[in-house]
Structure formats: C-alpha cells, structure tokens
Design an enzyme around this catalytic site. Structure first.
Site, PDB file in Angstrom:
ATOM      1  N   GLU A 162       1.018  -1.255  -0.148  1.00 36.62           N
ATOM      2  CA  GLU A 162      -0.068   0.074  -0.049  1.00 36.62           C
ATOM      3  C   GLU A 162       0.965   1.126   0.085  1.00 36.62           C
ATOM      4  OE1 GLU A 162      -3.313   0.358  -0.707  1.00 36.62           O
ATOM      5  OE2 GLU A 162      -2.573   2.513  -0.634  1.00 36.62           O
ATOM      6  N   LYS A 221       8.193  -1.704  -2.397  1.00 37.26           N
ATOM      7  CA  LYS A 221       7.481  -0.873  -1.241  1.00 37.26           C
ATOM      8  C   LYS A 221       8.512  -0.265  -0.356  1.00 37.26           C
ATOM      9  CE  LYS A 221       5.037   0.767   1.634  1.00 37.26           C
ATOM     10  NZ  LYS A 221       4.245   2.188   1.520  1.00 37.26           N
ATOM     11  N   CYS A 277       6.528   4.411   9.293  1.00 34.72           N
ATOM     12  CA  CYS A 277       7.038   3.704   8.220  1.00 34.72           C
ATOM     13  C   CYS A 277       8.377   4.032   7.811  1.00 34.72           C
ATOM     14  CB  CYS A 277       5.928   3.452   7.229  1.00 34.72           C
ATOM     15  SG  CYS A 277       4.570   2.706   7.831  1.00 34.72           S
TER      16      CYS A 277
HETATM   17  N1  LIG Z   1       0.311   3.668   8.083  1.00 33.15           N
HETATM   18  C1  LIG Z   1       0.514   3.942   7.112  1.00 33.15           C
HETATM   19  O1  LIG Z   1       0.372   4.965   6.453  1.00 33.15           O
HETATM   20  C2  LIG Z   1       1.027   2.777   6.074  1.00 33.15           C
HETATM   21  C3  LIG Z   1       1.315   1.667   6.584  1.00 33.15           C
HETATM   22  N2  LIG Z   1       1.819   0.352   6.090  1.00 33.15           N
HETATM   23  C4  LIG Z   1       1.975  -0.947   6.470  1.00 33.15           C
HETATM   24  O2  LIG Z   1       0.859  -1.659   6.534  1.00 33.15           O
HETATM   25  C5  LIG Z   1       0.865  -2.305   7.745  1.00 33.15           C
HETATM   26  C6  LIG Z   1      -0.005  -1.927   8.784  1.00 33.15           C
HETATM   27  O3  LIG Z   1       0.174  -0.627   9.274  1.00 33.15           O
HETATM   28  P1  LIG Z   1      -0.814   0.003  10.161  1.00 33.15           P
HETATM   29  O4  LIG Z   1      -2.247  -0.086   9.424  1.00 33.15           O
HETATM   30  O5  LIG Z   1      -0.318   1.463  10.093  1.00 33.15           O
HETATM   31  O6  LIG Z   1      -0.872  -0.412  11.651  1.00 33.15           O
HETATM   32  P2  LIG Z   1      -1.727  -0.521  12.673  1.00 33.15           P
HETATM   33  O7  LIG Z   1      -1.006  -0.847  13.765  1.00 33.15           O
HETATM   34  O8  LIG Z   1      -2.645   0.822  12.484  1.00 33.15           O
HETATM   35  O9  LIG Z   1      -2.687  -1.738  12.516  1.00 33.15           O
HETATM   36  C7  LIG Z   1      -2.588  -3.002  12.429  1.00 33.15           C
HETATM   37  C8  LIG Z   1      -3.759  -3.847  13.178  1.00 33.15           C
HETATM   38  O10 LIG Z   1      -3.462  -5.183  13.083  1.00 33.15           O
HETATM   39  C9  LIG Z   1      -4.028  -5.882  13.996  1.00 33.15           C
HETATM   40  N3  LIG Z   1      -3.300  -7.217  14.337  1.00 33.15           N
HETATM   41  C10 LIG Z   1      -2.509  -7.618  14.585  1.00 33.15           C
HETATM   42  N4  LIG Z   1      -2.264  -8.827  14.536  1.00 33.15           N
HETATM   43  C11 LIG Z   1      -3.164  -9.165  14.324  1.00 33.15           C
HETATM   44  C12 LIG Z   1      -3.948 -10.618  14.231  1.00 33.15           C
HETATM   45  N5  LIG Z   1      -3.024 -11.961  14.350  1.00 33.15           N
HETATM   46  N6  LIG Z   1      -5.176 -10.775  13.981  1.00 33.15           N
HETATM   47  C13 LIG Z   1      -6.112  -9.891  13.772  1.00 33.15           C
HETATM   48  N7  LIG Z   1      -5.525  -8.564  14.094  1.00 33.15           N
HETATM   49  C14 LIG Z   1      -4.085  -8.350  14.263  1.00 33.15           C
HETATM   50  C15 LIG Z   1      -3.690  -4.861  15.384  1.00 33.15           C
HETATM   51  O11 LIG Z   1      -4.570  -5.098  16.396  1.00 33.15           O
HETATM   52  C16 LIG Z   1      -3.764  -3.450  14.503  1.00 33.15           C
HETATM   53  O12 LIG Z   1      -5.240  -2.980  14.876  1.00 33.15           O
HETATM   54  C17 LIG Z   1       2.326  -2.030   8.384  1.00 33.15           C
HETATM   55  O13 LIG Z   1       3.396  -3.354   7.643  1.00 33.15           O
HETATM   56  C18 LIG Z   1       2.816  -0.838   7.643  1.00 33.15           C
HETATM   57  O14 LIG Z   1       4.127  -0.816   7.340  1.00 33.15           O
HETATM   58  C19 LIG Z   1       1.557   0.676   4.473  1.00 33.15           C
HETATM   59  C20 LIG Z   1       1.395   1.981   3.864  1.00 33.15           C
HETATM   60  C21 LIG Z   1       0.990   3.067   4.517  1.00 33.15           C
HETATM   61  O1  LIG Z   2       4.530   3.179   4.038  1.00 32.73           O
HETATM   62  C1  LIG Z   2       3.751   4.016   4.565  1.00 32.73           C
HETATM   63  O2  LIG Z   2       3.508   4.211   5.783  1.00 32.73           O
HETATM   64  C2  LIG Z   2       3.738   5.168   3.779  1.00 32.73           C
HETATM   65  O3  LIG Z   2       4.629   6.146   4.241  1.00 32.73           O
HETATM   66  C3  LIG Z   2       4.605   7.583   3.596  1.00 32.73           C
HETATM   67  O4  LIG Z   2       3.189   8.140   4.371  1.00 32.73           O
HETATM   68  P1  LIG Z   2       3.163   8.880   5.523  1.00 32.73           P
HETATM   69  O5  LIG Z   2       4.342   8.443   6.468  1.00 32.73           O
HETATM   70  O6  LIG Z   2       1.733   8.379   5.861  1.00 32.73           O
HETATM   71  O7  LIG Z   2       3.426  10.288   5.374  1.00 32.73           O
HETATM   72  P2  LIG Z   2       4.160  11.475   4.401  1.00 32.73           P
HETATM   73  O8  LIG Z   2       3.594  12.376   3.832  1.00 32.73           O
HETATM   74  O9  LIG Z   2       5.102  10.445   3.356  1.00 32.73           O
HETATM   75  O10 LIG Z   2       5.087  12.069   5.237  1.00 32.73           O
HETATM   76  C4  LIG Z   2       6.152  11.325   6.152  1.00 32.73           C
HETATM   77  C5  LIG Z   2       7.033  12.315   6.804  1.00 32.73           C
HETATM   78  O11 LIG Z   2       7.805  13.102   6.425  1.00 32.73           O
HETATM   79  C6  LIG Z   2       7.524  14.393   6.708  1.00 32.73           C
HETATM   80  N1  LIG Z   2       7.862  15.413   5.313  1.00 32.73           N
HETATM   81  C7  LIG Z   2       7.025  14.911   4.118  1.00 32.73           C
HETATM   82  C8  LIG Z   2       7.428  15.705   2.957  1.00 32.73           C
HETATM   83  C9  LIG Z   2       8.156  16.600   2.989  1.00 32.73           C
HETATM   84  O12 LIG Z   2       8.490  17.310   1.984  1.00 32.73           O
HETATM   85  N2  LIG Z   2       8.679  17.161   4.200  1.00 32.73           N
HETATM   86  C10 LIG Z   2       8.686  16.561   5.190  1.00 32.73           C
HETATM   87  O13 LIG Z   2       9.261  16.726   6.333  1.00 32.73           O
HETATM   88  C11 LIG Z   2       6.082  14.595   7.083  1.00 32.73           C
HETATM   89  O14 LIG Z   2       5.782  15.859   7.815  1.00 32.73           O
HETATM   90  C12 LIG Z   2       6.084  13.277   7.966  1.00 32.73           C
HETATM   91  O15 LIG Z   2       6.260  13.747   9.273  1.00 32.73           O
HETATM   92  C13 LIG Z   2       4.687   7.679   2.155  1.00 32.73           C
HETATM   93  O16 LIG Z   2       4.323   8.990   1.810  1.00 32.73           O
HETATM   94  C14 LIG Z   2       3.396   6.599   1.700  1.00 32.73           C
HETATM   95  O17 LIG Z   2       3.568   6.615   0.304  1.00 32.73           O
HETATM   96  C15 LIG Z   2       3.704   5.245   2.323  1.00 32.73           C
HETATM   97  O18 LIG Z   2       2.673   4.454   1.780  1.00 32.73           O
END
Ligand SMILES: NC(=O)C1=CN([C@@H]2O[C@H](COP(=O)(O)OP(=O)(O)OC[C@H]3O[C@@H](n4cnc5c(N)ncnc54)[C@H](O)[C@@H]3O)[C@@H](O)[C@H]2O)C=CC1
Ligand SMILES: O=C(O)[C@H]1O[C@H](OP(=O)(O)OP(=O)(O)OC[C@H]2O[C@@H](n3ccc(=O)[nH]c3=O)[C@H](O)[C@@H]2O)[C@H](O)[C@@H](O)[C@@H]1O
Length: 469
Positions: A162, A221, A277
């Site tokens: 994602e 990713k 992340c």
């Molecule tokens: N937060 C973001 O913006 C992004 C995160 N990712 C990736 O996506 C993954 C998830 O990230 P988040 O959604 O931020 O994490 P999060 O911590 O918000 O959500 C994960 C959820 O999974 C649940 N969980 C864990 N083990 C479980 C199990 N065995 N059965 C059922 N539920 C279970 C937890 O209770 C928690 O609510 C990570 O690998 C992260 O690196 C990728 C892109 C964007």
């Molecule tokens: O794998 C993930 O979790 C995600 O991580 C980032 O998304 P996110 O961390 O939600 O937010 P960003 O907008 O990337 O910002 C990350 C951090 O960098 C900082 N940032 C971003 C851009 C910039 O120009 N300067 C800067 O300081 C932001 O303030 C923030 O603290 C990536 O942008 C997503 O594509 C990815 O899916």
C-alpha cells in the site's frame, strides 16, 4: 475469477481506509475487516462516524455509505477467514525490540500468526495478499506455513503493498498513482493476480495496475519509502547549510523542484520526518542489505536516518541555545504533536523527541494538537522511558485551547503544519507571552517578516533571514 467475499486482517491505518474504499467502489463484494483489538473494532462500528478510530479527511463519509451494506468490522477472525476467497493481511510489522535484529529488522510475528491462523481455519482455496510492508522474500515464509497444512487447500500468495499517505489516505486510494501486484509466474499465480486486478479495475485505470514478480513488489515498497525519506533528509541537510550561508531552503527547493527530473514534491524542509513507516522500513532495508553482506548499501541508506535524528536534535538544541542556554523552568508551547497535519497518528513524530529533549533540560512543556488526546501524548512520552511517568506528568500539560497553550509562554515551537495554526490571532498571542517572545517554526508555516512586525523573534527552519535568531 470474480471475487465476492474479501476479508482483511488488521483494522488499522491501512486496513480500515483501504477496505472502506474497496467496499465503496465494489458494492457487490462483501468486505469484512477483522482485528483482535475489540476497542478498535467497536470504534469502527460506532454509530457516530466522528468516533472512528482513525482521523482521515473524507473517511467518515466513505464508511457511512458502505458500512452495513457490504462493509463490516468484526472481531470474529476465524469466521471471516473461513468465508473469504481473498484475504488481505494488513497487520503491523514494527521494528523488532528483542533478539536477533533488535532495533532494525521488521518483527514478523503478527504476520506469521495470521498465516498460521489462515492455515488452521481454511477449508476452501484462498488468495492470500500481503498488504503489510514486508521484507523481500517474506512470501516464501508464508508459503512454507500455508503449503504444509496437509488439508489439500490451495493458497496463492500475492504481494500488494500500500502506498497511501496518512492525512490524504482516501484521496490516495481513490486516485492511486499505481496499484502494484506481485504474483508468481505460474498459471495459478497469474489467475490470482488477475482476480485482484479485477477488484481494483472497478475504479483504477488499467494502465495504473502494475504486475511484477513477488520479490520485485515486496522490494519496491521498501524502495519507495526509502527514496521518499531520502528526499526529506536531503532537503533537511540543505536546510542546515542554508541557515549558515544565508540561503533560503524554500527558494532552493523551488529552484531545484522546477527541474522536471527532480520534481517539486517532497522537498519541504522540516523538523524531521516521522510516521510509523519511514524509519522502520529504512532500518529494515539496512538490515536486509547487511544480512547479505552489502555493507556499502546498508551505510548509504542508514545515513537517511542519521540525518533525520540530527535534524530533530538540532531543532531542540536551537531552542535551548536561543533561550539563553537554559530552558529550566521556562514554559515552552508545542503547537502540534501529530507527525504531519490531518492525521491523529503520532507514531515516531518529531514532536515526541523534541519534547523529550526539552524535558531533560527541565522545561515546562504545554502541548496543543487539534486531533491528538492527552492520553496519547503522555503515552508517547512514557514509552521513551527517559523519566518516570510522574515526572512526565509534572512537567507536561496538554490543553484543548491554543490561546491557553500560548499564554505566558517563553517560546512557541511549531511541530506540525496544521492549517489552523496560521490563522490564530498572533497579535493577541504575542501580547500574552513573555518577552522576548520566540517562535521556532519547524514547518516554515509563517512569513517571518509578518511575525517580526508583530514583535516576535523568529527562527524558521532552513532560513538565514536577516534577523533569523
Ligand atoms: N500507516 C500507514 O500509512 C501505512 C502502513 N503500511 C504498512 O501496513 C501495515 C499496517 O500498518 P498500520 O495499518 O499503520 O498498522 P496499525 O498498527 O494501525 O494496524 C494493525 C492492526 O493489526 C491488528 N492485528 C495484529 N495482529 C493481528 C492478528 N493476528 N489478528 C488480527 N488483527 C491483528 C492490530 O490489532 C492493529 O489494529 C504495516 O506493515 C505498515 O508498514 C503501508 C502503507 C501505509
Ligand atoms: O508506508 C507508509 O507508511 C507510507 O509512508 C509515507 O506516508 P506517511 O508517512 O503517511 O506520510 P508522508 O506524507 O510521507 O510524510 C512522512 C513524514 O515526512 C515529513 N515530510 C514529508 C514531505 C516533505 O516534503 N517534508 C517532510 O518533512 C512529513 O511531515 C511526515 O513527518 C509515504 O508517503 C506513503 O507513500 C507510504 O505508503
């Protein structure tokens, strides 16, 4: 193959919004998001959508429309796995805090638990999709667990990372730059890939649905996040150079960003990147490179983290130095605690580390963030274990009103770029502050001369303004 029933394990920042948008765009598919965390699921099911566990612009409206129609949130994990034809695994993959790879490798225990649960429960063929961010070749481990159940059930494993960013998750999902699907180059693998591609093609143009091998998808990713974070560290490195040479980092960013090969996005100097992340994924990349003996590759990427830690620390040091080398007993207001605007997520937020530094210098910290609760802020500080919970509570005050937060402060530090901060009555705030009244603008949200005309002493990240303190 047309999928009619999807399950997503993990109702977090990715699982919740991603599945909500799939459900919105595919009304004929039943989407069930499951999680072990009962409180989180109850919040997703809250009748009042302003109480959803995640704040994302536009998300409440999407949930309102799809929930109860074809979108369901539940704690009945086994049931949802059993009924689904396609299962997204979207659980957390934090940095390991113990054992081999401590502080660097991704902790895959939650992923493995999911795989084992799927293996135990499944009685019909399943497509299992890695939605979490995972080290390259994790699919191999999943395969080993799933293919040895002895129940004759067929599992096809896909990687579908994602790319949404928090604060813009719904828009990012609706208008994704691309959707990436990694699948095995076998007939089964291709069929599974097309089944998933068909779901996305309900709203994503075909040319934006990329198909690769599983390993390329997993590694893409980590690579995408490493490149994005590298841009922030690169511009932050230049911000320090700007401050000592008389250049303005915003002008530099504009000047280089107009080169179409560089591009204008992600060049905003800041107090340091946060979020769950960037750091985790780069550490993971560094660990993977080291484990293959690629030390130069590892060192190259580690520098992105080193630079980011430096940026957070030098901002905090700047505050102490400017306030006549001591902040002991002084009231310092932090505006913003979330790691960026438009989210309530505070994971790895720069504000946590700046606050911790200032608290170690015995400052009294007052914090205001429009979307983050006192409970969360104190939990973030306690988690660092720098001092006792009682000491944190003695030195930190969290308020719901920005004017109250700034009242009588020696200095204000802008930690998050929330839009509302610019529009406060800064004249009144100035009048209520100790003099000289300092502002440390860690996000460059103000026009410094305007603030100086009011009377503030300004420090703006990356700016050697004539009067920059
Ligand atoms: N937060 C973001 O913006 C992004 C995160 N990712 C990736 O996506 C993954 C998830 O990230 P988040 O959604 O931020 O994490 P999060 O911590 O918000 O959500 C994960 C959820 O999974 C649940 N969980 C864990 N083990 C479980 C199990 N065995 N059965 C059922 N539920 C279970 C937890 O209770 C928690 O609510 C990570 O690998 C992260 O690196 C990728 C892109 C964007
Ligand atoms: O794998 C993930 O979790 C995600 O991580 C980032 O998304 P996110 O961390 O939600 O937010 P960003 O907008 O990337 O910002 C990350 C951090 O960098 C900082 N940032 C971003 C851009 C910039 O120009 N300067 C800067 O300081 C932001 O303030 C923030 O603290 C990536 O942008 C997503 O594509 C990815 O899916």
């Amino acid at each position: 193959m047309s999928i009619k029933n999807i399950c997503c394990i993990g109702a977090g920042y990715v699982g919740g919004p991603t599945m909500s948008v799939i459900a919105l765009k595919c009304p004929d598919i039943k989407v069930t998001v499951v999680d072990l965390n009962e409180k989180r699921i109850a919040a997703w099911n809250d009748e009042d959508v302003s109480n959803l566990p995640i704040y994302e612009p536009g998300l409440a409206e999407v949930v309102q429309e799809a929930r109860g129609r074809n979108l369901f949130f539940s704690t009945e994990v086994d049931k949802a796995i059993d009924e689904a034809e396609l299962i997204f695994i979207s659980v957390n993959t934090p940095t390991k805090t113990y054992g081999v790879g401590k502080g660097m490798a991704a902790d895959l225990k939650y992923i493995e638990l999911c795989a084992r649960q799927i293996a135990r429960v499944a009685t019909t063929d399943k497509i299992v999709v890695e939605k979490s961010t995972l080290p390259v070749r994790t699919a191999e481990a999943l395969q080993n667990i799933l293919h040895n159940t002895g129940k004759g059930v067929r599992f096809d494993i896909l990687s579908n990372p994602e790319f949404l960013a928090e604060g813009t998750a719904v828009q990012d999902l609706l208008n994704a730059d691309r959707v990436l699907i990694g699948g095995e180059n076998t007939l089964g693998g291709q069929k599974a890939t097309e089944a998933l591609a068909n779901i996305y093609s309900n709203w994503i143009p075909e040319e934006r649905i990329l198909r690769t091998s599983v390993w390329s998808s997993e590694l893409s990713k980590l690579t995408a996040n490493a490149f994005l974070a590298q841009r922030v560290s690169s511009i932050n490195a230049m911000s320090e150079l700007c401050e000592v040479t008389g250049a303005d980092v915003q002008e530099v960013a504009r000047a280089i960003g107009t080169d179409s090969r560089i591009g204008p996005k992600f060049l905003k100097a800041s107090v340091g990147f946060g979020g769950s992340c960037f750091q985790k994924d780069i550490l993971n990349l560094v660990y993977i490179a080291k484990s293959y003996g690629l030390n130069e590759v590892a060192d190259y990427w580690e520098q992105v983290i080193i630079m980011n830690d430096h940026q957070k620390r030098r901002f905090a040091e700047k505050i102490v130095k400017t306030l006549f080398n001591t902040v002991s007993g002084k009231k310092i207001t932090l505006l913003g605690w979330a790691f960026k605007k438009d989210t309530n997520d505070t994971r790895e937020s720069a504000a946590i580390y700046v606050a911790d530094y200032l608290l170690s210098e015995q400052a009294e910290i007052v914090i205001y963030d429009p979307k983050v609760s006192q409970e969360q802020i104190l939990a973030d500080l306690d988690y660092l274990n720098t001092r006792s919970e009682a000491e944190n509570r003695a030195l930190v005050t969290v308020v719901n009103n920005p004017m109250e937060a700034c009242d009588n402060a020696h200095a204000i530090a802008i930690m998050t770029e929330w839009d509302e901060f610019v529009n406060y009555d800064w004249k009144q705030i100035y009048n209520q502050m100790q003099k000289p009244a300092f502002i440390f603008d860690g996000r460059a949200i103000f026009v410094p001369s305007e603030m100086e005309n009011i009377g503030f002493e300004m420090y703006t990240i990356g700016l050697a303004y004539s009067k920059n303190i």
